[in-house]
Write a protein that holds these residues in place. Sequence first.
Motif, PDB file in Angstrom:
ATOM      1  N   GLU A 106      54.484  90.223  -5.624  1.00  0.00           N
ATOM      2  CA  GLU A 106      55.464  90.053  -6.235  1.00  0.00           C
ATOM      3  C   GLU A 106      55.271  89.740  -7.512  1.00  0.00           C
ATOM      4  O   GLU A 106      55.748  89.865  -8.614  1.00  0.00           O
ATOM      5  CB  GLU A 106      56.336  89.092  -5.513  1.00  0.00           C
ATOM      6  CG  GLU A 106      57.908  88.930  -6.318  1.00  0.00           C
ATOM      7  CD  GLU A 106      58.740  90.082  -6.702  1.00  0.00           C
ATOM      8  OE1 GLU A 106      58.477  91.160  -5.935  1.00  0.00           O
ATOM      9  OE2 GLU A 106      59.538  89.776  -7.401  1.00  0.00           O
ATOM     10  N   LEU A 107      54.505  88.619  -7.734  1.00  0.00           N
ATOM     11  CA  LEU A 107      53.998  88.125  -8.971  1.00  0.00           C
ATOM     12  C   LEU A 107      53.356  88.879  -9.933  1.00  0.00           C
ATOM     13  O   LEU A 107      53.788  89.203 -11.301  1.00  0.00           O
ATOM     14  CB  LEU A 107      53.140  86.851  -8.900  1.00  0.00           C
ATOM     15  CG  LEU A 107      52.770  85.881 -10.103  1.00  0.00           C
ATOM     16  CD1 LEU A 107      53.880  85.336 -10.846  1.00  0.00           C
ATOM     17  CD2 LEU A 107      51.722  84.754  -9.567  1.00  0.00           C
TER      18      LEU A 107
ATOM     19  N   ILE B 107      58.260  83.257 -15.674  1.00  0.00           N
ATOM     20  CA  ILE B 107      58.063  84.019 -14.221  1.00  0.00           C
ATOM     21  C   ILE B 107      57.352  83.198 -13.130  1.00  0.00           C
ATOM     22  O   ILE B 107      57.772  83.468 -11.882  1.00  0.00           O
ATOM     23  CB  ILE B 107      57.034  85.232 -14.631  1.00  0.00           C
ATOM     24  CG1 ILE B 107      58.045  86.224 -15.654  1.00  0.00           C
ATOM     25  CG2 ILE B 107      56.830  86.031 -13.406  1.00  0.00           C
ATOM     26  CD1 ILE B 107      56.867  87.321 -16.404  1.00  0.00           C
TER      27      ILE B 107
ATOM     28  N   VAL C 105      59.089  82.760  -9.537  1.00  0.00           N
ATOM     29  CA  VAL C 105      58.561  83.265  -8.302  1.00  0.00           C
ATOM     30  C   VAL C 105      58.221  82.268  -7.267  1.00  0.00           C
ATOM     31  O   VAL C 105      58.478  82.380  -5.971  1.00  0.00           O
ATOM     32  CB  VAL C 105      57.397  84.203  -8.629  1.00  0.00           C
ATOM     33  CG1 VAL C 105      56.724  84.507  -7.141  1.00  0.00           C
ATOM     34  CG2 VAL C 105      57.751  85.393  -9.371  1.00  0.00           C
TER      35      VAL C 105
ATOM     36  N   ARG D 134      53.897  92.113  -9.787  1.00  0.00           N
ATOM     37  CA  ARG D 134      54.844  92.899 -10.229  1.00  0.00           C
ATOM     38  C   ARG D 134      55.627  92.521 -11.275  1.00  0.00           C
ATOM     39  O   ARG D 134      56.128  93.422 -12.432  1.00  0.00           O
ATOM     40  CB  ARG D 134      55.801  93.387  -9.122  1.00  0.00           C
ATOM     41  CG  ARG D 134      56.651  94.762  -8.972  1.00  0.00           C
ATOM     42  CD  ARG D 134      57.740  95.001  -7.994  1.00  0.00           C
ATOM     43  NE  ARG D 134      58.668  93.635  -8.083  1.00  0.00           N
ATOM     44  CZ  ARG D 134      59.681  93.468  -8.863  1.00  0.00           C
ATOM     45  NH1 ARG D 134      59.755  94.417  -9.652  1.00  0.00           N
ATOM     46  NH2 ARG D 134      60.528  92.392  -8.957  1.00  0.00           N
ATOM     47  N   ARG D 135      55.981  91.491 -11.201  1.00  0.00           N
ATOM     48  CA  ARG D 135      56.952  90.655 -12.189  1.00  0.00           C
ATOM     49  C   ARG D 135      56.221  90.546 -13.621  1.00  0.00           C
ATOM     50  O   ARG D 135      56.467  90.728 -14.639  1.00  0.00           O
ATOM     51  CB  ARG D 135      57.282  89.414 -12.021  1.00  0.00           C
ATOM     52  CG  ARG D 135      58.266  89.499 -10.578  1.00  0.00           C
ATOM     53  CD  ARG D 135      59.607  89.639 -10.934  1.00  0.00           C
ATOM     54  NE  ARG D 135      60.506  88.291 -11.238  1.00  0.00           N
ATOM     55  CZ  ARG D 135      60.950  87.519 -10.325  1.00  0.00           C
ATOM     56  NH1 ARG D 135      61.017  87.941  -9.081  1.00  0.00           N
ATOM     57  NH2 ARG D 135      61.116  86.477 -10.538  1.00  0.00           N
TER      58      ARG D 135
ATOM     59  N   ALA E 160      55.959  94.084 -14.961  1.00  0.00           N
ATOM     60  CA  ALA E 160      57.114  94.474 -15.620  1.00  0.00           C
ATOM     61  C   ALA E 160      57.420  93.704 -17.023  1.00  0.00           C
ATOM     62  O   ALA E 160      58.005  94.576 -17.926  1.00  0.00           O
ATOM     63  CB  ALA E 160      58.203  94.090 -14.588  1.00  0.00           C
ATOM     64  N   ASP E 161      56.739  92.717 -17.362  1.00  0.00           N
ATOM     65  CA  ASP E 161      56.915  92.089 -18.594  1.00  0.00           C
ATOM     66  C   ASP E 161      55.848  92.505 -19.807  1.00  0.00           C
ATOM     67  O   ASP E 161      55.443  91.959 -20.670  1.00  0.00           O
ATOM     68  CB  ASP E 161      56.601  90.322 -18.340  1.00  0.00           C
ATOM     69  CG  ASP E 161      57.017  89.441 -19.315  1.00  0.00           C
ATOM     70  OD1 ASP E 161      58.103  89.499 -19.774  1.00  0.00           O
ATOM     71  OD2 ASP E 161      56.232  88.597 -19.676  1.00  0.00           O
TER      72      ASP E 161
END
Lengths: 251, 251
Positions: free
Chosen positions: B234-235, B190, B194, B237-238, B241-242
């Motif tokens: 964004e990081l 990730i 990103v 969020r990702r 999500a993980d």
Amino acid sequence: MDERIWTAALVVIGDEILSGRTQDRNVAQLATWLNVQGIRLAEVRVVADVEDAIVAAVTELGGRNDYLFTTGGIGPTHDDITVDAIARALGVGVVIHPKARAILERYYETRGGLTEARLRMARVPDGATLIENRVSGAPGIRCGNWFVMAGVPHITAGMLDALTGTLEGGRPVVSETIGGWVAESEIADILRAVEKETEGVSIGSYPFFREGRVGANFVVRATDADVARACAAELTRRLEADGREVFAGGV
Amino acid sequence: MDERIWTAALVVIGDEILSGRTQDRNVAQLATWLNVQGIRLAEVRVVADVEDAIVAAVTELGGRNDYLFTTGGIGPTHDDITVDAIARALGVGVVIHPKARAILERYYETRGGLTEARLRMARVPDGATLIENRVSGAPGIRCGNWFVMAGVPHITAGMLDALTGTLEGGRPVVSETIGGWVAESEIADILRAVEKETEGVSIGSYPFFREGRVGANFVVRATDADVARACAAELTRRLEADGREVFAGGV
């Protein structure tokens, strides 16, 4: 004093040191450890996480010192590029070390398994051996007289422990410290004269401000303990003859 | 992000750092100060009190960076040879700076007078100007974009204070930190993705062991604050999500 002096260099790899985010501890730690091995830390470079910069530094310093150490950049993430840089500097490929892989498989067995990212930590320059890591999973890497170590100081410490007594060196540098509440600028001539008169010693002068007063410690370094002691005694005598009060061991 | 990046290099001069006797503080101190000036510390070397080594380091680093700083070796004793090395690297002579002499005369008026050893601290490469020292007597030295400073960290700090706002730089690097109780090896893909997707940022990953658990902080660096913020968001969020819990500001 015509015995061989063994030297080492250190390349500290990491944007976190150059950004000021992290206070380096590995220079002092390695220097102290090397002294005991009879090896002198001759020079240090701190470089960014940039492959060209790492390759240039290890090639130059590795070429003119008996030993080369690196710290940092051997983890599992994208900014960990030390292994690739070392391999390029040595002109070899990068391979997965089977023993490193086995160590990581065992270490991560109860920690979510060996992912592709974690397997990166088993990558070594072709022909390398491993340096035991008693603290966390991933081992350090030895390529001849080059030693690739972790950036986290207590992991580095464990790797140095594993190397203790295995590197050929000369006689350790020993030191004698004397000091007192004296401004170094007042006795600079005495320091210079005593150092010049005594073969095989260097005298460092370390001023400080403490409790509102100036003082200094003088460190006599030599590979011969008797020479260091005799020089410190002579320096003490000369300083006392000049009306200064100094203390063995420094203040 | 095609704006000019201003870089600086630091040469730390002193056997006391290479022997492990003294823990360097000037790398982190200068790095932090430079960030605020919009200048990036690009590389650091630590060299011994050996004139040839100092000349080689300042020549090479000074030649490829906008600014060069040195710390150490400007005191009154025999091991203080920085001024001679800098003068040699610049191809100029060494002169007594009249203002430095006046400062030292005033400083030592009530401290035993200006001896020959103390007068050494008024020696500068020909053409140099002075950097104010608000802490102790001897000033720092400026030769164009080269800055010769003290080794004692709180004196260096005072000299940096005196230079604040006087050096041209670019936009300061700003950073956003997020972190959590997550092994960096689990989310390395990730981080890599990103960073690759976002122009003008670098993401550093800093693992730690604390309270018996592993964790990591991720530092997003950019010269554009909006870009850094958006990338950190964004990081986050990702990572969420993980299935990872991370905290703004890091842990």
